[in-house]
Design an enzyme around this catalytic site. Structure first.
Site, PDB file in Angstrom:
ATOM      1  N   ASP A 181       0.853  -1.181   0.000  1.00 27.59           N
ATOM      2  CA  ASP A 181       0.000   0.000   0.000  1.00 27.59           C
ATOM      3  C   ASP A 181       0.900   1.246   0.000  1.00 27.59           C
ATOM      4  O   ASP A 181       1.814   1.342  -0.804  1.00 27.59           O
ATOM      5  CB  ASP A 181      -0.964  -0.048   1.187  1.00 27.59           C
ATOM      6  CG  ASP A 181      -2.000   1.057   1.172  1.00 27.59           C
ATOM      7  OD1 ASP A 181      -2.592   1.314   0.107  1.00 27.59           O
ATOM      8  OD2 ASP A 181      -2.219   1.684   2.226  1.00 27.59           O
ATOM      9  N   TYR A 308      -5.025  13.575   0.801  1.00 32.11           N
ATOM     10  CA  TYR A 308      -5.223  14.953   0.352  1.00 32.11           C
ATOM     11  C   TYR A 308      -4.070  15.413  -0.547  1.00 32.11           C
ATOM     12  O   TYR A 308      -4.276  16.167  -1.501  1.00 32.11           O
ATOM     13  CB  TYR A 308      -5.343  15.863   1.567  1.00 32.11           C
ATOM     14  CG  TYR A 308      -5.770  17.277   1.237  1.00 32.11           C
ATOM     15  CD1 TYR A 308      -6.988  17.525   0.606  1.00 32.11           C
ATOM     16  CD2 TYR A 308      -4.958  18.359   1.568  1.00 32.11           C
ATOM     17  CE1 TYR A 308      -7.385  18.816   0.309  1.00 32.11           C
ATOM     18  CE2 TYR A 308      -5.350  19.651   1.280  1.00 32.11           C
ATOM     19  CZ  TYR A 308      -6.561  19.872   0.640  1.00 32.11           C
ATOM     20  OH  TYR A 308      -6.959  21.165   0.337  1.00 32.11           O
ATOM     21  N   HIS A 359      -4.498  -7.136   1.627  1.00 33.43           N
ATOM     22  CA  HIS A 359      -3.920  -5.797   1.730  1.00 33.43           C
ATOM     23  C   HIS A 359      -2.973  -5.673   2.924  1.00 33.43           C
ATOM     24  O   HIS A 359      -1.982  -4.949   2.858  1.00 33.43           O
ATOM     25  CB  HIS A 359      -5.078  -4.811   1.869  1.00 33.43           C
ATOM     26  CG  HIS A 359      -4.709  -3.378   1.848  1.00 33.43           C
ATOM     27  ND1 HIS A 359      -4.442  -2.693   0.691  1.00 33.43           N
ATOM     28  CD2 HIS A 359      -4.583  -2.470   2.855  1.00 33.43           C
ATOM     29  CE1 HIS A 359      -4.181  -1.436   0.966  1.00 33.43           C
ATOM     30  NE2 HIS A 359      -4.255  -1.269   2.274  1.00 33.43           N
TER      31      HIS A 359
END
Length: 384
Positions: A181, A308, A359
């Site tokens: 990830d 973000y 994951h």
């Protein structure tokens, strides 16, 4: 950049406040008659919240975490938390290989601890003493006990901080890197930026380059990219809000432990190799340890920073150091062609598709991951 010892110690009043909020939780009703069809199942969430309030023993979890050696160091103006597990090795055996393990979201350093123990003490886990590692497990910036980086959170920036941690703070000349990830992206940037110091990289979430100008995708590659886009259309709502309105979401999750837990377990169920049955893969206390760490550190909002700032990431340049992939068994990587990864990892020496471990592979299948890491790094120990 010296490191100081650290112990996790949550004040009683913080735990009392958490319990008070949990027992006063207001639950929603399901939007669909099929469990989990519209998100977290309210009944299962209610059961977990009840256990968090009345059955979960944080002090036992805290004591277990503190059996690992924790440290804090200031790097580039920000505090970095990490576990540093030095190898157990008999006299006369080869020097251990330093290895940094990087987690992702919504995860934590806890994901890597079982693997770290196996790597640092191979004899104690039925492996060869010559395969010992000095293991470093940092918390990503803005996660738990690590402060956010100054400036944008990009994978490249974290790789620069990790390089300073490994070479400057800890004094290692050469080291390997592993992650999935976000941690996989950081690991690839370590290999791309520091081929002189990085022995090799090993990832579980394979990179897909977005630059096809020089070489368009093959039919097989395009089929995978189309399937990935279709999957993202059903799974990507969480990402869209964290990328565009992280502070709005964080305001809710920082005030409601039940909401925080719901946000976390939605992804633990969807992305892990649990077949849709959350508690077939995750025992309750493991889930609640992670949730409690996010809650008591108040860092769910700062963990969104990397979403973000995601548009500020650039494609990873060619990684020329030896590389390995143990492919995560999760929907996002179903059918991923090796050729896509080889566009970036130009010296891909190990490609494995074990078909188990999603994951959070290091957390889900620690023995598998430890074996894969030993296998890949074994011939690289004498290089350089």
């Amino acid at each position: 950049m010296t490191a100081t010892a650290f112990r996790i110690s949550v004040p009683d009043d913080v735990l009392d406040d958490l319990r008070s909020r949990l027992v006063r939780t207001r639950f929603t009703t399901a939007s669909d008659t099929t469990a989990w069809a519209a998100g977290v199942d309210p009944g299962q969430l209610r059961d977990l919240v009840d256990h968090w309030a009345h059955g979960f023993d944080w002090r036992a979890a805290e004591a277990a975490l503190n059996t690992f050696p924790h440290y804090l160091a200031e790097i580039a103006g920000a505090r970095v938390h990490f576990v540093h597990l030095r190898a157990e090795r008999p006299a006369g055996t080869p020097a251990p290989l330093p290895l940094v393990l990087t987690h992702g979201w919504p995860s934590s350093f806890v994901e890597m601890l079982a693997v770290a123990r196996r790597l640092a003490d191979p004899v104690g886990h039925g492996a060869d003493a010559a395969d010992a590692f000095d293991v470093v497990v940092p918390s990503l910036p803005g996660f738990l006990y690590s402060e956010p980086v100054r400036g944008p959170f990009t994978r490249r920036r974290v790789a620069e901080v990790w390089h300073a941690l490994m070479t400057g703070t800890l004094g290692y000349d050469r080291f390997g890197a592993f992650g999935g990830d976000i941690g996989g992206g950081v690991t690839q940037w370590l290999g791309a930026l520091y081929p002189g110091e990085v022995t090799g990289i090993h990832i579980t979430s394979a990179v897909v380059t977005t630059d096809f100008r020089d070489q368009p995708p093959t039919a097989e590659e395009q089929a995978y990219l189309d399937a990935l886009a279709a999957y993202d259309a059903t799974d990507g709502g969480y990402s869209e809000i964290m990328c565009t309105r992280p502070d709005t979401l964080a305001a809710a999750l920082a005030d409601s432990p039940a909401g925080l837990l719901a946000w976390i377990i939605d992804k633990y169920r969807e992305w892990s190799d649990c077949g849709g049955d959350l508690e077939s893969q995750w025992d309750r206390d493991t889930i609640l340890t992670v949730a409690t760490l996010y809650w008591v550190t108040g860092t769910i909002g700062s963990s969104f920073q990397q979403y973000y700032h995601y548009p500020l990431n650039r494609p990873v340049p060619a990684v020329t150091v030896p590389a390995a992939v143990t492919l995560s068994h999760e929907p996002a990587y179903a059918g991923l062609p090796r050729s896509l990864t080889e566009r970036v990892l130009t010296d891909l020496r190990h490609w494995s598709t074990p078909g188990r471990g999603g994951h959070f592979m290091a957390h889900e299948e620690p023995e598998q991951v430890a074996d894969e890491l030993r296998t890949f790094f074994r011939p690289l120990r004498s290089d350089g």
